[in-house]
Scaffold this motif. Structure first.
Motif, PDB file in Angstrom:
ATOM      1  N   SER A 201      82.724  17.099 -29.859  1.00  0.00           N
ATOM      2  CA  SER A 201      82.175  15.761 -30.120  1.00  0.00           C
ATOM      3  C   SER A 201      83.004  14.662 -29.470  1.00  0.00           C
ATOM      4  O   SER A 201      82.516  13.540 -29.292  1.00  0.00           O
ATOM      5  N   MET A 202      84.239  14.967 -29.080  1.00  0.00           N
ATOM      6  CA  MET A 202      85.115  13.963 -28.475  1.00  0.00           C
ATOM      7  C   MET A 202      85.090  14.017 -26.950  1.00  0.00           C
ATOM      8  O   MET A 202      85.613  13.117 -26.292  1.00  0.00           O
ATOM      9  N   ALA A 203      84.498  15.068 -26.394  1.00  0.00           N
ATOM     10  CA  ALA A 203      84.618  15.319 -24.955  1.00  0.00           C
ATOM     11  C   ALA A 203      83.802  14.328 -24.129  1.00  0.00           C
ATOM     12  O   ALA A 203      82.699  13.927 -24.515  1.00  0.00           O
ATOM     13  N   ASP A 204      84.344  13.966 -22.967  1.00  0.00           N
ATOM     14  CA  ASP A 204      83.603  13.176 -21.989  1.00  0.00           C
ATOM     15  C   ASP A 204      82.715  14.066 -21.133  1.00  0.00           C
ATOM     16  O   ASP A 204      81.738  13.597 -20.550  1.00  0.00           O
ATOM     17  N   MET A 205      83.079  15.374 -21.052  1.00  0.00           N
ATOM     18  CA  MET A 205      82.277  16.325 -20.296  1.00  0.00           C
ATOM     19  C   MET A 205      82.453  17.704 -20.902  1.00  0.00           C
ATOM     20  O   MET A 205      83.577  18.149 -21.151  1.00  0.00           O
ATOM     21  N   LEU A 206      81.345  18.383 -21.170  1.00  0.00           N
ATOM     22  CA  LEU A 206      81.351  19.756 -21.654  1.00  0.00           C
ATOM     23  C   LEU A 206      80.797  20.660 -20.561  1.00  0.00           C
ATOM     24  O   LEU A 206      79.725  20.395 -20.019  1.00  0.00           O
ATOM     25  N   VAL A 207      81.532  21.721 -20.249  1.00  0.00           N
ATOM     26  CA  VAL A 207      81.102  22.688 -19.243  1.00  0.00           C
ATOM     27  C   VAL A 207      81.030  24.042 -19.920  1.00  0.00           C
ATOM     28  O   VAL A 207      82.047  24.605 -20.336  1.00  0.00           O
ATOM     29  N   ASP A 208      79.839  24.586 -20.025  1.00  0.00           N
ATOM     30  CA  ASP A 208      79.609  25.860 -20.709  1.00  0.00           C
ATOM     31  C   ASP A 208      79.515  26.960 -19.663  1.00  0.00           C
ATOM     32  O   ASP A 208      78.589  26.975 -18.841  1.00  0.00           O
ATOM     33  N   GLY A 209      80.488  27.880 -19.673  1.00  0.00           N
ATOM     34  CA  GLY A 209      80.425  28.978 -18.713  1.00  0.00           C
ATOM     35  C   GLY A 209      81.794  29.538 -18.386  1.00  0.00           C
ATOM     36  O   GLY A 209      82.782  29.274 -19.072  1.00  0.00           O
ATOM     37  N   SER A 210      81.833  30.317 -17.315  1.00  0.00           N
ATOM     38  CA  SER A 210      83.055  30.965 -16.875  1.00  0.00           C
ATOM     39  C   SER A 210      84.126  29.940 -16.506  1.00  0.00           C
ATOM     40  O   SER A 210      83.864  28.994 -15.763  1.00  0.00           O
ATOM     41  N   CYS A 211      85.335  30.155 -17.008  1.00  0.00           N
ATOM     42  CA  CYS A 211      86.438  29.238 -16.690  1.00  0.00           C
ATOM     43  C   CYS A 211      86.736  29.259 -15.193  1.00  0.00           C
ATOM     44  O   CYS A 211      86.858  28.200 -14.560  1.00  0.00           O
ATOM     45  N   GLY A 212      86.889  30.454 -14.635  1.00  0.00           N
ATOM     46  CA  GLY A 212      87.228  30.562 -13.221  1.00  0.00           C
ATOM     47  C   GLY A 212      86.186  29.952 -12.320  1.00  0.00           C
ATOM     48  O   GLY A 212      86.505  29.236 -11.360  1.00  0.00           O
ATOM     49  N   GLU A 213      84.911  30.221 -12.605  1.00  0.00           N
ATOM     50  CA  GLU A 213      83.839  29.692 -11.768  1.00  0.00           C
ATOM     51  C   GLU A 213      83.784  28.170 -11.849  1.00  0.00           C
ATOM     52  O   GLU A 213      83.575  27.494 -10.838  1.00  0.00           O
TER      53      GLU A 213
END
Length: 266
Positions: free
Chosen positions: A245-257
């Motif tokens: 809820s605090m994030a400016d950007m959420l990225v759902d998926g593989s960390c490396g990719e």
């Protein structure tokens, strides 16, 4: 220079033909940041074959927890502890850094980030080339003596335990209690390391959290501190986290990719 497995066109090599606008924005924030920090958790290391100990089948689900005070006072608890750690050592010893670790190391070498704050104990950031790594939970690459503070590489002592089924003693002081140089349940975080991490996050204008559930405190409080001090917070993780809820950007998926895609957009 990138490691040898990087092609000259990173995006083509990784199959990234169209970097998303979200990741392009993160790359812009990274380029403009004056004090960026990467914060990592187990999710980046699972992509190197190291199991998350909390996951089903992980060490913590198969064995009882050995608390620090119990380790200190009980020979039986120390034997149980060494049994668990010797099993976990197999995955640590075989693991190698993945593209995510190498990308982060490249960012540090290029001056894009101040360094890495990690909850991980596997040492893969250093193997990848990262220089300034704050290990909040210590390292499983070494053992330390609780009685004389001597430190040694871990592998010979794991082999000794596997061969003899006896808990090894400190070779420096003779009978000191040897423990992996990690933070056990009931044991305090290394004070000086945590103070540096706290200082970094107070000064940060960008924190990129990679592979952490952000629910384990006090570690999870560091990205939260940065955000409350008006830093941008980017969260890269496969699952929901405690700070979504605090994030400016959420990225759902593989960390490396995701990290490689951000780098390709730089």
């Amino acid at each position: 220079m990138f490691p040898s497995y990087w092609a000259s066109n990173e995006a083509d090599f990784l199959g990234i033909n169209n970097v998303s606008s979200d990741l392009q924005l993160v790359s812009l924030w990274l380029r403009k940041a004056k004090s960026a920090v990467v914060f990592t958790g187990a999710g980046i290391s699972t992509e190197s074959g190291i199991p998350d100990f909390r996951s089903p089948g992980g060490v913590w689900t198969k064995y009882r927890t050995v608390y620090f005070d119990e380790f200190c006072r009980s020979a039986e608890a120390r034997h149980e502890y060494w049994s668990q750690k010797s099993e976990a050592h197999t995955e640590f010893a075989a693991a190698v850094p993945n593209v995510g670790h190498h990308t982060i190391a490249q960012w540090e070498a290029s001056g894009l980030i101040r360094g890495v704050i990690t909850q991980n104990i596997d040492g893969l950031h250093q193997i990848a080339g990262s220089q300034d790594v704050l290990e909040l939970h210590g390292t499983a690459r070494e053992v330390s003596c609780l009685d004389c503070d001597a430190r040694f590489p871990v592998a010979p002592f794991v082999e000794q335990f596997r061969t003899t089924n006896q808990v090894p003693l400190c070779p420096k002081c003779g009978d000191g209690r040897l423990k992996h140089a990690t933070v056990s349940f009931g044991q305090s975080l290394p004070e000086k390391v945590f103070e540096r991490a706290h200082h970094w996050c107070q000064e940060a204008d960008l924190v990129i959290s990679v592979g952490s559930s952000l629910v384990v405190y006090p570690a999870a409080g560091l990205p939260e501190l940065a955000k409350r001090n008006r830093a941008k917070l980017v969260i890269i993780n496969r699952d929901e986290t405690g700070l979504d809820s605090m994030a400016d950007m959420l990225v759902d998926g593989s960390c490396g990719e995701a990290l490689a895609a951000i780098h390709a957009a730089l």
